[in-house]
Design an enzyme around this catalytic site. Sequence first.
Site, PDB file in Angstrom:
ATOM      1  N   MET A 278       0.805  -1.217   0.000  1.00  0.00           N
ATOM      2  CA  MET A 278       0.000   0.000   0.000  1.00  0.00           C
ATOM      3  C   MET A 278       0.843   1.274   0.000  1.00  0.00           C
ATOM      4  O   MET A 278       0.299   2.372  -0.051  1.00  0.00           O
ATOM      5  CB  MET A 278      -0.911   0.010   1.246  1.00  0.00           C
ATOM      6  N   ARG A 279       2.176   1.136   0.058  1.00  0.00           N
ATOM      7  CA  ARG A 279       3.006   2.336   0.100  1.00  0.00           C
ATOM      8  C   ARG A 279       2.827   3.171  -1.162  1.00  0.00           C
ATOM      9  O   ARG A 279       2.871   4.406  -1.112  1.00  0.00           O
ATOM     10  CB  ARG A 279       4.467   1.968   0.309  1.00  0.00           C
ATOM     11  N   ALA A 280       2.620   2.524  -2.304  1.00  0.00           N
ATOM     12  CA  ALA A 280       2.439   3.269  -3.555  1.00  0.00           C
ATOM     13  C   ALA A 280       1.210   4.166  -3.484  1.00  0.00           C
ATOM     14  O   ALA A 280       1.250   5.326  -3.931  1.00  0.00           O
ATOM     15  CB  ALA A 280       2.321   2.298  -4.723  1.00  0.00           C
TER      16      ALA A 280
END
Length: 646
Positions: A278-280
């Site tokens: 989910m960092r993107a």
Amino acid sequence: MEDLVHVYPFSAVVGSDDLALALTLCAVSPAIGGVLVRGEKGTAKSTMVRAQAALLPQVTVVADCRFGCDPEAPDPACPDGPHPVGSPVRIRPARLVELPVGATEDRVTGSLHLGKALAEGAAEYEPGLLALAHRGVLYVDEVNLLHDHLVDLLLDAAAMGRSTVERDGVSVTHAARFVLVGTMNPEEGELRPQLLDRFGLTVEVAAPRDPHQRAEIVRRRLAFDADPAGFVARWSDAEAELSRRIADARTRLPHVRLPDAALVAIAEVCAAFDVDGMRADLVTAKTAVAHAAWCGRDEVTREDIAVAAKLALPHRRRRNPFDSPGMDEDLLDDLLRDDGDEPEDPDDDPDGGPDGGPEPGDEAPGAESAASPAPATVTAPGEPYRARLLAADRTGRGAAGRRSRARTTIGRTVGEHSGDAGPIHLPATIRATAASRPCAVSVAGATETAHGWELRRKVIEGKEANLVLLCVDASGSMAAKARMTQVKTAILSLLLDAYRRRDTVGLVTFRGDRAQLLLPPTNSVDVAAARLRELPAGGRTPLAEGLTEAAETIRRHRLRDPDRRALLVVVTDGRATAGADAVNRSLDAADHVAAQGIPSVVLDSETGRFRMGLARQLAERLGAEYVPVGDVQADAITTAVRGRAA
């Protein structure tokens, strides 16, 4: 910080618009997570990073705090704290802290203050680079060459926003929130995926090809070198305007709205490009908000999302280390197109035929006429597979890497000893000396001889990298499509493992009447993989020349790096057909390789009912392991190399 007179103005840089925007957005919103700048040498990567730091707004810190605590929200665990309300404050420029590739662990995280330990016998912590970079920029030039134990420290600090030191009688934790900026040349090796993902944005830079733009770059650089102060003065108004815009955008940033529709669009884009985790999504959202603030908007638009996605997603899409970073901008446009937008007509192509293809008579770039047959064939490899660890069976002394166990000068200190080899372990020396004497150690006003100290040496253990040199037969006898595909797939798999293990790789090929060092020993396995894919096959078999070139390559590499252990992998069907007395010359070349003590593996791909058996003789003369591969099975190649190096 450097004297600003000697820093090239940020606004005077020609081109590199994407890099300028990425650095600016991180200045507006440090929470984005920094920038990774990839590009060839001589593209002003470092110049722009240092120039942009001069534009950062000043920071307010607690006056006597060595860790740069914010007086409005001081770190409750600060080693120099607590900082009560009303503590004296000071304003200073934001710091650009450079982390050298060869820095020691003590320099990065901090260590025992040796001066006070010697003079007062006190165990006091001296802050390192991570503490200095708090609330500023941590810049790593050639970040892809950073040693793995330092990469681990950066990963921990970037993930937790804190640095913890438990060493040499010191137990300290402090805040370490910084914008991480790294520059790298991909030709010198790739970056570990874990660290790659920590960079919020990534930018590819290249020198412009427009001669007028190149001339302007040279013109400005010559003017700066001739009169730095005058050049900086001429650009001072533009620099002041950029600094003001950054400050205004920072003020606007908390008030920019991210509507639910925009957030859903970001999620759709990230899902469509199949990114991990989910960092993107988080980085894209933060970047879109920062871009809206930079443009003076109070709400995120689709334009902001598109810009953010182009900067935040390319390096997170890579499924294979040999895949080039990048993204399909047409897909991005389709995902972000408003319902009212008209899609482009695929048949309306002014540069193509009625169905969007090339016009009759057009030829694809690089296409060859059917009337001029190619002298050799190029076979594509299959999908690479994961290989097991190739590790030497003893503790070596090679360059730091991730393959074999080694005693190195760079790594983790695992103990101490009283011998004569290795760097001095200063804290252990101080403790041992103090314990052996009835009085305190005095430095000022006393003369001490070396034999008066109880010297202790560091025992440092890390992992070493190896040189894997592939010597590949690319002659006509190896050109059968099935066999060459298997060979290339196996070698590509070994290169994939070398990428993960931080090895140096090289590629020697032989065909026709000569051998060629197709790729000198390098850390860039991406380049090796590209050369492998393009490797043609055909012609005679100059085996002797191939072995001679491989031996000479290893000899030269040993002169530059004598501690790096090498493994020669000879892939051949055993046929030596180039020149008179080719067989005997090949065996003589094998004797030369053996005399240099080069560990080798011979992979025999000879097939057919009647076999010459030259590969077995070759292995005996090399003192190498002989593997009758038959049809050059890819798993046999990998197993053979594992067995030889493990």
